[in-house]
Design a protein around this motif. Structure first.
Motif, PDB file in Angstrom:
ATOM      1  N   LEU A   1      16.155 -46.585 -21.221  1.00 11.50           N
ATOM      2  CA  LEU A   1      15.319 -46.100 -20.124  1.00 11.50           C
ATOM      3  C   LEU A   1      15.124 -44.595 -20.251  1.00 11.50           C
ATOM      4  CD1 LEU A   1      13.861 -46.425 -17.400  1.00 11.50           C
ATOM      5  CD2 LEU A   1      16.111 -46.168 -16.287  1.00 11.50           C
ATOM      6  N   ILE A   2      13.867 -44.177 -20.180  1.00 16.86           N
ATOM      7  CA  ILE A   2      13.504 -42.762 -20.234  1.00 16.86           C
ATOM      8  C   ILE A   2      13.292 -42.254 -18.811  1.00 16.86           C
ATOM      9  CG2 ILE A   2      11.859 -41.055 -21.109  1.00 16.86           C
ATOM     10  CD1 ILE A   2      10.954 -43.277 -23.139  1.00 16.86           C
ATOM     11  N   GLY A   3      13.980 -41.162 -18.456  1.00 22.00           N
ATOM     12  CA  GLY A   3      13.685 -40.437 -17.241  1.00 22.00           C
ATOM     13  C   GLY A   3      12.785 -39.263 -17.577  1.00 22.00           C
ATOM     14  N   PHE A   4      12.077 -38.729 -16.584  1.00 17.23           N
ATOM     15  CA  PHE A   4      11.134 -37.658 -16.925  1.00 17.23           C
ATOM     16  C   PHE A   4      10.874 -36.736 -15.746  1.00 17.23           C
ATOM     17  CE2 PHE A   4       8.284 -40.722 -15.003  1.00 17.23           C
ATOM     18  CZ  PHE A   4       7.336 -39.937 -14.361  1.00 17.23           C
ATOM     19  N   SER A   5      10.242 -35.623 -16.082  1.00 19.88           N
ATOM     20  CA  SER A   5       9.785 -34.653 -15.087  1.00 19.88           C
ATOM     21  C   SER A   5       8.570 -33.931 -15.652  1.00 19.88           C
ATOM     22  CB  SER A   5      10.880 -33.631 -14.782  1.00 19.88           C
ATOM     23  OG  SER A   5      10.398 -32.612 -13.926  1.00 19.88           O
ATOM     24  N   GLY A   6       7.777 -33.341 -14.764  1.00 21.20           N
ATOM     25  CA  GLY A   6       6.799 -32.369 -15.211  1.00 21.20           C
ATOM     26  C   GLY A   6       7.505 -31.094 -15.613  1.00 21.20           C
TER      27      GLY A   6
ATOM     28  N   ALA B   1      15.812 -45.925  -7.936  1.00 22.41           N
ATOM     29  CA  ALA B   1      14.961 -46.666  -8.876  1.00 22.41           C
ATOM     30  C   ALA B   1      15.561 -46.658 -10.278  1.00 22.41           C
ATOM     31  CB  ALA B   1      13.558 -46.068  -8.898  1.00 22.41           C
ATOM     32  N   VAL B   2      16.061 -45.508 -10.722  1.00 26.34           N
ATOM     33  CA  VAL B   2      16.685 -45.422 -12.049  1.00 26.34           C
ATOM     34  C   VAL B   2      17.855 -46.395 -12.148  1.00 26.34           C
ATOM     35  CG1 VAL B   2      17.982 -43.945 -13.635  1.00 26.34           C
ATOM     36  CG2 VAL B   2      15.930 -43.067 -12.506  1.00 26.34           C
ATOM     37  N   ARG B   3      18.721 -46.388 -11.139  1.00 28.60           N
ATOM     38  CA  ARG B   3      19.879 -47.292 -11.169  1.00 28.60           C
ATOM     39  C   ARG B   3      19.445 -48.758 -11.217  1.00 28.60           C
ATOM     40  NH1 ARG B   3      22.436 -42.905  -8.230  1.00 28.60           N
ATOM     41  NH2 ARG B   3      21.223 -43.352  -6.355  1.00 28.60           N
ATOM     42  N   LEU B   4      18.454 -49.110 -10.427  1.00 28.72           N
ATOM     43  CA  LEU B   4      17.991 -50.494 -10.376  1.00 28.72           C
ATOM     44  C   LEU B   4      17.325 -50.903 -11.683  1.00 28.72           C
ATOM     45  CD1 LEU B   4      17.579 -53.076  -8.753  1.00 28.72           C
ATOM     46  CD2 LEU B   4      15.487 -52.053  -7.788  1.00 28.72           C
ATOM     47  N   ILE B   5      16.478 -50.044 -12.220  1.00 28.22           N
ATOM     48  CA  ILE B   5      15.798 -50.351 -13.490  1.00 28.22           C
ATOM     49  C   ILE B   5      16.815 -50.526 -14.611  1.00 28.22           C
ATOM     50  CG2 ILE B   5      14.206 -49.488 -15.248  1.00 28.22           C
ATOM     51  CD1 ILE B   5      12.874 -47.876 -12.874  1.00 28.22           C
TER      52      ILE B   5
ATOM     53  N   ALA C   1      20.207 -35.471 -12.586  1.00 30.75           N
ATOM     54  CA  ALA C   1      20.479 -36.540 -11.626  1.00 30.75           C
ATOM     55  C   ALA C   1      19.988 -37.886 -12.164  1.00 30.75           C
ATOM     56  CB  ALA C   1      19.816 -36.226 -10.290  1.00 30.75           C
ATOM     57  N   GLN C   2      18.856 -37.893 -12.859  1.00 30.77           N
ATOM     58  CA  GLN C   2      18.382 -39.138 -13.489  1.00 30.77           C
ATOM     59  C   GLN C   2      19.360 -39.589 -14.568  1.00 30.77           C
ATOM     60  OE1 GLN C   2      14.140 -39.354 -14.522  1.00 30.77           O
ATOM     61  NE2 GLN C   2      13.777 -37.618 -13.168  1.00 30.77           N
ATOM     62  N   ALA C   3      19.893 -38.634 -15.316  1.00 27.04           N
ATOM     63  CA  ALA C   3      20.896 -38.978 -16.328  1.00 27.04           C
ATOM     64  C   ALA C   3      22.130 -39.593 -15.677  1.00 27.04           C
ATOM     65  CB  ALA C   3      21.267 -37.737 -17.138  1.00 27.04           C
ATOM     66  N   ALA C   4      22.593 -39.008 -14.583  1.00 27.79           N
ATOM     67  CA  ALA C   4      23.764 -39.535 -13.885  1.00 27.79           C
ATOM     68  C   ALA C   4      23.496 -40.932 -13.337  1.00 27.79           C
ATOM     69  CB  ALA C   4      24.161 -38.587 -12.754  1.00 27.79           C
ATOM     70  N   ALA C   5      22.235 -41.197 -12.971  1.00 30.41           N
ATOM     71  CA  ALA C   5      21.878 -42.507 -12.421  1.00 30.41           C
ATOM     72  C   ALA C   5      21.693 -43.566 -13.496  1.00 30.41           C
ATOM     73  CB  ALA C   5      20.608 -42.383 -11.583  1.00 30.41           C
ATOM     74  N   GLY C   6      21.576 -43.150 -14.777  1.00 30.45           N
ATOM     75  CA  GLY C   6      21.490 -44.145 -15.836  1.00 30.45           C
ATOM     76  C   GLY C   6      20.398 -43.961 -16.864  1.00 30.45           C
TER      77      GLY C   6
ATOM     78  N   LEU D   1       8.112 -53.562 -26.667  1.00 31.56           N
ATOM     79  CA  LEU D   1       8.283 -52.114 -26.628  1.00 31.56           C
ATOM     80  C   LEU D   1       9.748 -51.733 -26.820  1.00 31.56           C
ATOM     81  CD1 LEU D   1       5.922 -51.649 -23.591  1.00 31.56           C
ATOM     82  CD2 LEU D   1       5.476 -50.719 -25.875  1.00 31.56           C
ATOM     83  N   ASP D   2       9.972 -50.555 -27.378  1.00 28.74           N
ATOM     84  CA  ASP D   2      11.330 -50.124 -27.710  1.00 28.74           C
ATOM     85  C   ASP D   2      11.936 -49.191 -26.674  1.00 28.74           C
ATOM     86  OD1 ASP D   2      11.763 -51.395 -30.377  1.00 28.74           O
ATOM     87  OD2 ASP D   2       9.935 -50.279 -30.834  1.00 28.74           O
ATOM     88  N   ALA D   3      11.222 -48.917 -25.599  1.00 29.29           N
ATOM     89  CA  ALA D   3      11.756 -48.105 -24.510  1.00 29.29           C
ATOM     90  C   ALA D   3      10.982 -48.403 -23.238  1.00 29.29           C
ATOM     91  CB  ALA D   3      11.673 -46.609 -24.834  1.00 29.29           C
ATOM     92  N   ALA D   4      11.673 -48.267 -22.117  1.00 25.70           N
ATOM     93  CA  ALA D   4      11.044 -48.286 -20.801  1.00 25.70           C
ATOM     94  C   ALA D   4      11.030 -46.856 -20.275  1.00 25.70           C
ATOM     95  CB  ALA D   4      11.823 -49.186 -19.851  1.00 25.70           C
ATOM     96  N   ILE D   5      10.029 -46.537 -19.469  1.00 25.31           N
ATOM     97  CA  ILE D   5      10.002 -45.224 -18.835  1.00 25.31           C
ATOM     98  C   ILE D   5       9.887 -45.423 -17.328  1.00 25.31           C
ATOM     99  CG2 ILE D   5       7.497 -44.950 -19.203  1.00 25.31           C
ATOM    100  CD1 ILE D   5       8.128 -41.863 -19.450  1.00 25.31           C
ATOM    101  N   LEU D   6      10.712 -44.707 -16.608  1.00 27.10           N
ATOM    102  CA  LEU D   6      10.725 -44.756 -15.156  1.00 27.10           C
ATOM    103  C   LEU D   6       9.308 -44.648 -14.607  1.00 27.10           C
ATOM    104  CD1 LEU D   6      12.060 -44.281 -12.282  1.00 27.10           C
ATOM    105  CD2 LEU D   6      12.057 -41.835 -12.917  1.00 27.10           C
ATOM    106  N   PHE D   7       8.945 -45.543 -13.685  1.00 25.88           N
ATOM    107  CA  PHE D   7       7.660 -45.392 -13.000  1.00 25.88           C
ATOM    108  C   PHE D   7       7.840 -44.409 -11.857  1.00 25.88           C
ATOM    109  CE2 PHE D   7       4.600 -46.207  -9.695  1.00 25.88           C
ATOM    110  CZ  PHE D   7       3.423 -46.134 -10.412  1.00 25.88           C
ATOM    111  N   SER D   8       7.164 -43.283 -11.950  1.00 23.25           N
ATOM    112  CA  SER D   8       7.222 -42.262 -10.925  1.00 23.25           C
ATOM    113  C   SER D   8       6.018 -41.361 -11.132  1.00 23.25           C
ATOM    114  CB  SER D   8       8.541 -41.483 -11.018  1.00 23.25           C
ATOM    115  OG  SER D   8       8.695 -40.603  -9.923  1.00 23.25           O
TER     116      SER D   8
END
Length: 356
Positions: free
Chosen positions: A142-147, A128-132, A196-201, A70-77
């Motif tokens: 790494l993709i961060g996301f929200s509804g 979690a974002v920082r660790l991933i 905040a997800q962007a700041a975390a990585g 896969l070419d991207a990971a997405i945060l599990f949340s």
């Protein structure tokens, strides 16, 4: 320090730059179709315990990348982390989906809402974002996301999942000023959460407008599109997020692709009910596109999966600016071997398209 990125196909495609092949990731790629996910979920004890444990969230985020190229990971949340942090009492009943103990129905309910503390109630997400990001070691972005604000409002007002979300729609008709106050605090919360997800990585940000397609044209513009545009505008003003690509995915809102492309986002996710060639014409080169294989195709034979993947790629053509994905999330009964067939075919045929 985070490792340099070894595979930037996904980010290049979002910038509509040439790539050696079409990048691919899959919505809900970390989930119940994987036996290793089910084992980790059982170890956690509950879905919320899994989502709120940074180490376990990291583990399941990385699981699909250990199986597939896969070419991207997405945060599990979960998309409901923001309303949960607002104190609405989120729980997941077995077989019944999300429920809120304290739904938002009145002006007093809306008045009690505030943008959550990203270093308080939502710190577990940023941890979690920082660790991933560290554990990825540059393997993929790494993709961060929200509804989206509208989708979060749907659950908050209804109090649970629904097929038609009649309660939030009724609020829009009967008390539009109240609906706008709710959506504004949600838009500010979503923007702060993604920043905040962007700041975390996180290296790309995605907004899931799962229920945008339930709205008619005028209500969609007023209660969904308007607030996604507000989120994008806020992210562009944030020092951590302003250079990150933002993907908007409004399921069932294919008639609004041109307007969505005008929000300033980098890419639009599209569901499987629109032809990618038509979507390309609608956005007129303003944004990249992500999608859009019908998730049910993964239940078909490998031969059909390959054929349908090629059809999606042919529809978009050899142009830059395409991220292959499903038109919605992968379903639990899918055989993981079929996902490998899909990912391998997308990469192989994507290279063939570029070779002419």
């Amino acid at each position: 320090m985070n490792a340099p990125l070894k595979n930037d196909r996904f980010l290049r495609a979002l910038r509509r730059e040439p790539t050696d092949t079409t990048p691919v990731w899959v919505m809900r790629q970390a989930g119940r179709y994987l036996p290793e996910y089910r084992a980790t979920r059982a170890r956690a004890g509950s879905f919320m315990a899994l989502a709120q444990n940074p180490e376990l969230a990291c583990e399941v985020t990385l699981q699909p990348l250990q199986r597939f190229e896969l070419d991207a990971a997405i945060l599990f949340s979960d998309i409901l982390t923001v309303p949960d942090a607002m104190g609405l009492g989120l729980s997941f009943a077995q077989g019944e989906g999300p429920q809120f103990a304290r739904p938002v129905r009145s002006a007093a309910d809306v008045g009690r809402l505030a943008v959550p503390d990203m270093d308080g109630e939502l710190r577990y997400v940023m941890d979690a974002v920082r660790l991933i990001r560290r554990e990825l070691a540059g393997r993929a972005p790494l993709i961060g996301f929200s509804g989206s604000p509208w989708t979060l409002a749907c659950y908050m007002v209804e109090g649970q999942g629904s097929r038609d979300f009649a309660a939030p729609k009724a609020m829009c008709w009967n008390e539009p000023a109240l609906a706008h106050r709710l959506l504004d605090v949600l838009a500010r919360s979503v923007a702060a959460y993604l920043a905040a997800q962007a700041a975390a990585g996180a290296q790309a940000l995605m907004v899931f407008d799962t229920w945008g397609g339930l709205l008619g044209p005028a209500p969609f513009r007023e209660f969904s599109l308007r607030y996604m545009a507000q989120v994008v505008e806020a992210l562009k003003a944030d020092p951590h997020a302003r250079d990150l690509p933002v993907i908007l995915f409004s399921k069932g809102a294919n008639g609004h692709l041109a307007e969505l492309a005008g929000t300033g986002c980098a890419a639009l996710g599209v569901d499987w009910t629109v032809d990618l060639a038509d979507a390309r014409r609608a956005v007129a080169g303003k944004v990249a596109l992500q999608g859009n294989l019908d998730p049910a195709v993964l239940r078909a034979s490998p031969e059909v999966i390959r054929r349908e993947a090629r059809a999606v790629l042919d529809s978009f053509g050899p142009h830059p600016g395409h991220v292959f994905n499903l038109g919605h999330g992968i379903t639990p009964e899918v055989d993981p071997a079929h996902v490998k067939v899909l990912v391998d075919e997308v990469h192989a045929y994507g290279r063939a398209l570029r070779a002419g």
